[in-house]
Design a protein around this motif. Structure first.
Motif, PDB file in Angstrom:
ATOM      1  N   LEU A 106       0.846  -1.204   0.000  1.00 27.50           N
ATOM      2  CA  LEU A 106       0.000   0.000   0.000  1.00 27.50           C
ATOM      3  C   LEU A 106       0.876   1.246   0.000  1.00 27.50           C
ATOM      4  N   GLU A 107       1.937   1.201   0.812  1.00 30.25           N
ATOM      5  CA  GLU A 107       2.825   2.373   0.862  1.00 30.25           C
ATOM      6  C   GLU A 107       3.513   2.604  -0.476  1.00 30.25           C
ATOM      7  N   ALA A 108       3.663   1.522  -1.245  1.00 28.60           N
ATOM      8  CA  ALA A 108       4.252   1.660  -2.592  1.00 28.60           C
ATOM      9  C   ALA A 108       3.187   2.022  -3.626  1.00 28.60           C
ATOM     10  N   GLY A 109       1.952   2.273  -3.172  1.00 29.27           N
ATOM     11  CA  GLY A 109       0.897   2.740  -4.083  1.00 29.27           C
ATOM     12  C   GLY A 109       0.228   1.626  -4.881  1.00 29.27           C
ATOM     13  N   LEU A 110       0.212   0.415  -4.332  1.00 34.54           N
ATOM     14  CA  LEU A 110      -0.352  -0.724  -5.069  1.00 34.54           C
ATOM     15  C   LEU A 110      -1.696  -1.160  -4.478  1.00 34.54           C
ATOM     16  N   HIS A 111      -2.566  -1.675  -5.343  1.00 35.80           N
ATOM     17  CA  HIS A 111      -3.707  -2.443  -4.861  1.00 35.80           C
ATOM     18  C   HIS A 111      -3.156  -3.777  -4.346  1.00 35.80           C
ATOM     19  N   VAL A 112      -3.908  -4.403  -3.428  1.00 39.56           N
ATOM     20  CA  VAL A 112      -3.406  -5.646  -2.812  1.00 39.56           C
ATOM     21  C   VAL A 112      -4.469  -6.733  -2.862  1.00 39.56           C
ATOM     22  N   ILE A 113      -4.043  -7.911  -3.237  1.00 44.94           N
ATOM     23  CA  ILE A 113      -4.884  -9.107  -3.125  1.00 44.94           C
ATOM     24  C   ILE A 113      -4.115 -10.038  -2.197  1.00 44.94           C
ATOM     25  N   CYS A 114      -4.724 -10.366  -1.059  1.00 38.75           N
ATOM     26  CA  CYS A 114      -3.960 -11.106  -0.051  1.00 38.75           C
ATOM     27  C   CYS A 114      -4.664 -12.401   0.330  1.00 38.75           C
ATOM     28  N   GLU A 121      -4.201 -10.082  13.957  1.00 41.92           N
ATOM     29  CA  GLU A 121      -5.010  -9.283  14.886  1.00 41.92           C
ATOM     30  C   GLU A 121      -5.943  -8.351  14.121  1.00 41.92           C
ATOM     31  N   GLU A 122      -7.138  -8.157  14.677  1.00 44.08           N
ATOM     32  CA  GLU A 122      -8.102  -7.242  14.055  1.00 44.08           C
ATOM     33  C   GLU A 122      -7.564  -5.818  13.962  1.00 44.08           C
ATOM     34  N   GLU A 123      -6.800  -5.407  15.004  1.00 45.80           N
ATOM     35  CA  GLU A 123      -6.255  -4.037  15.008  1.00 45.80           C
ATOM     36  C   GLU A 123      -5.398  -3.823  13.758  1.00 45.80           C
ATOM     37  N   GLU A 124      -4.671  -4.868  13.367  1.00 46.20           N
ATOM     38  CA  GLU A 124      -3.851  -4.753  12.148  1.00 46.20           C
ATOM     39  C   GLU A 124      -4.757  -4.545  10.935  1.00 46.20           C
ATOM     40  N   GLY A 125      -5.878  -5.264  10.921  1.00 48.50           N
ATOM     41  CA  GLY A 125      -6.826  -5.126   9.808  1.00 48.50           C
ATOM     42  C   GLY A 125      -7.402  -3.725   9.736  1.00 48.50           C
ATOM     43  N   ILE A 126      -7.740  -3.192  10.910  1.00 47.21           N
ATOM     44  CA  ILE A 126      -8.348  -1.845  10.955  1.00 47.21           C
ATOM     45  C   ILE A 126      -7.328  -0.802  10.493  1.00 47.21           C
ATOM     46  N   GLU A 127      -6.089  -0.977  10.941  1.00 53.19           N
ATOM     47  CA  GLU A 127      -5.023  -0.043  10.528  1.00 53.19           C
ATOM     48  C   GLU A 127      -4.810  -0.103   9.005  1.00 53.19           C
ATOM     49  N   ILE A 128      -4.814  -1.315   8.468  1.00 54.57           N
ATOM     50  CA  ILE A 128      -4.582  -1.476   7.023  1.00 54.57           C
ATOM     51  C   ILE A 128      -5.777  -0.952   6.226  1.00 54.57           C
ATOM     52  N   GLY A 140      -8.273  -7.067  -1.712  1.00 58.53           N
ATOM     53  CA  GLY A 140      -9.104  -8.250  -1.950  1.00 58.53           C
ATOM     54  C   GLY A 140      -8.547  -9.400  -1.129  1.00 58.53           C
ATOM     55  N   VAL A 141      -9.427 -10.262  -0.637  1.00 64.20           N
ATOM     56  CA  VAL A 141      -8.980 -11.420   0.159  1.00 64.20           C
ATOM     57  C   VAL A 141      -9.413 -12.677  -0.588  1.00 64.20           C
ATOM     58  N   THR A 142      -8.482 -13.597  -0.804  1.00 59.08           N
ATOM     59  CA  THR A 142      -8.785 -14.728  -1.684  1.00 59.08           C
ATOM     60  C   THR A 142      -9.479 -15.877  -0.945  1.00 59.08           C
ATOM     61  N   TYR A 143     -10.743 -15.615  -0.611  1.00 56.08           N
ATOM     62  CA  TYR A 143     -11.627 -16.718  -0.230  1.00 56.08           C
ATOM     63  C   TYR A 143     -12.023 -17.371  -1.557  1.00 56.08           C
ATOM     64  N   GLY A 144     -11.141 -18.230  -2.026  1.00 52.10           N
ATOM     65  CA  GLY A 144     -11.181 -18.670  -3.424  1.00 52.10           C
ATOM     66  C   GLY A 144     -12.373 -19.534  -3.802  1.00 52.10           C
ATOM     67  N   ILE A 364     -11.608  -6.020   2.365  1.00 45.46           N
ATOM     68  CA  ILE A 364     -10.919  -5.875   3.655  1.00 45.46           C
ATOM     69  C   ILE A 364     -11.839  -6.216   4.825  1.00 45.46           C
ATOM     70  N   ASP A 365     -13.133  -5.851   4.729  1.00 47.53           N
ATOM     71  CA  ASP A 365     -14.024  -6.144   5.861  1.00 47.53           C
ATOM     72  C   ASP A 365     -14.185  -7.654   6.059  1.00 47.53           C
ATOM     73  N   ALA A 366     -14.259  -8.381   4.948  1.00 47.46           N
ATOM     74  CA  ALA A 366     -14.358  -9.843   5.046  1.00 47.46           C
ATOM     75  C   ALA A 366     -13.075 -10.411   5.654  1.00 47.46           C
TER      76      ALA A 366
END
Ligand code: NAD
Length: 390
Positions: A106-114, A121-128, A140-144, A364-366
């Motif tokens: 994100l800091e490099a200006g990219l979209h992310v699929i993780c 931790e949820e706090e990490e999710g909220i920060e991201i 995007g989160v790969t719940y494939g 991200i919410d998922a």
């Protein structure tokens, strides 16, 4: 129906971190992203923890060797210098690396699929989530498995009241592939039972996060109020990382549910099933038979609903690719998810909030809710299998 025609103006310049030659899940990402060559093109990668093997692998995939990097930090820095540098990265590395790589991307200006589970931790999710909003990027989160279009049929059936009032959710993701101490001989399995790399849980995170997300996709109005989890490590050396877990759920609307997550269900090849039971009828999806749904109306003969048929809801058939005469499977499910990631990124880049609002995909919410699911289950189990608020 999808036929590969472009849904966005230009394919995204895409890179992977991980997913190398020895990786389990990397090929699923490539199958998904590259199925419609109008959505993504693979132009770079830091594919492997072993830089040489990663370069050899990337070159064999057809990536320019000069864009097969030794590590993700170098890739983000070098690609940022190019006019045709990467725009999005997929992260297919072990769990413990997701947070730092997502943040750097994100800091490099990219979209992310993780990959899932997103972070520990949820706090990490909220920060991201906040960082992604600041940067105007999609996560995007790969719940494939969640791209199987019959899940959208189930969602519409629930929404339209075909099942009546929803009373029970019977969720199960089990297999038997870890019924013995497989980690001694398998590097991919070894990190899964190491809390430093995998997080607080094994099967709750490794497999039941998928099923939990799919249940939320089908029943978005049903929210877990409290749960009780009991977890075990039948291979003792895995403790506290469970290889089996039972979870009971109470939903806010009075419905109840259960989840069985297990990788020690000996003899079971793929027991990934979701049954939604209403006051009038039930509908059931099995990952092993993704071309049909079992639809049972009380008092009537059971029916099989077949993928691609015109009697299905439009929302389901919008993601159809091959027509009912032919089988579809996991590759198409991943392709459907990846296509939605591309549409989401394109909408975000164009500032089209209307499209984003109506798009159903695991974001991200998922991912954050998946972390919440794992951590709440672990809390309940570790307090002695007690009910805890969700
Ligand atoms: P794996 O151990 O089989 O493969 C990991 C890959 O990442 C390897 O290629 C390894 O060399 C590479 N790698 C590790 N650290 C790296 C780093 N710092 N930089 C670059 N490459 C690195 O693991 P896996 O089974 O493929 O799982 C990876 C992730 O995918 C996990 O988070 C897992 O939970 C998830 N997963 C998801 C699904 C799904 O259906 N969505 C299926 C399997 C695994």
């Amino acid at each position: 129906m999808l036929n590969g025609e472009r849904l966005i103006a230009k394919p995204y310049r895409w890179a992977m971190v991980g997913g190398g030659r020895t990786g389990n899940v990397g090929y699923k990402h490539r199958i998904g992203a590259l199925r419609d060559n109008t959505a993504f093109e693979l132009v770079a990668g830091a594919f492997d923890i072993d830089a040489e093997r990663g370069k050899d692998f990337g070159t064999n995939l057809g990536v320019d060797p000069s864009r097969c990097y030794a590590d993700y930090k170098t890739m983000f820095a070098e690609e940022a210098k190019r006019e045709d540098g990467i725009q999005v990265v997929s992260i297919a590395t072990p769990n413990g690396t997701h947070y730092e790589i997502t943040k750097a991307a994100l800091e490099a200006g990219l979209h992310v699929i993780c990959e899932k589970p997103l972070f520990f931790e949820e706090e990490e999710g909220i920060e991201i989530k906040k960082l992604a909003e600041e940067k105007g990027k999609i996560i995007g989160v790969t719940y494939g498995f969640s791209g199987h279009q019959l899940l959208l049929q189930m969602r519409q059936m629930v929404e339209n009241g075909d099942l009546g009032e929803i009373r029970m959710l019977d969720l199960r993701y089990t297999h038997g592939f870890n019924a013995t101490d497989t980690e001694s001989a398998n590097a991919s399995q070894k990190w899964r039972v190491d809390p430093k790399v995998a997080g607080k849980a094994f099967v709750l995170g490794d497999i039941s996060t998928h099923t939990y997300y799919m249940s939320r996709l089908i029943c978005p109005e049903l929210k877990v109020k409290e749960l009780l989890c009991d977890r075990q490590s039948f291979i003792k050396s895995r403790a506290p990382m469970e290889d089996n877990a039972y979870v009971l759920m109470h939903y806010e609307n009075g419905a109840v549910g259960r989840m069985w997550a297990s990788s020690v269900n000996a003899g079971c090849m793929d027991g990934h099933r979701i049954r939604i039971i209403g006051s009038k009828a039930s509908v059931e999806f099995s990952d092993h038979q993704p071309n049909e749904l079992l639809y049972e109306i009380q008092g009537q003969p059971p029916q099989k609903l077949i993928r691609g048929m015109s009697y299905l809801y439009d929302e389901c058939n919008a993601d159809e690719r091959l027509g009912a005469l032919h089988t579809e499977g996991l590759g198409e499910s991943w392709a459907n998810i990846y296509l939605k990631f591309a549409v989401a990124m394109d909408a975000k880049d164009r500032g089209d909030e209307e499209t984003l609002k109506n798009l159903v995909y695991p974001g991200i919410d998922a991912g954050i809710e998946g972390i919440h699911w794992i951590n709440t289950c672990v809390k309940s189990a570790d307090e002695g299998a007690v009910w805890v608020k969700f």
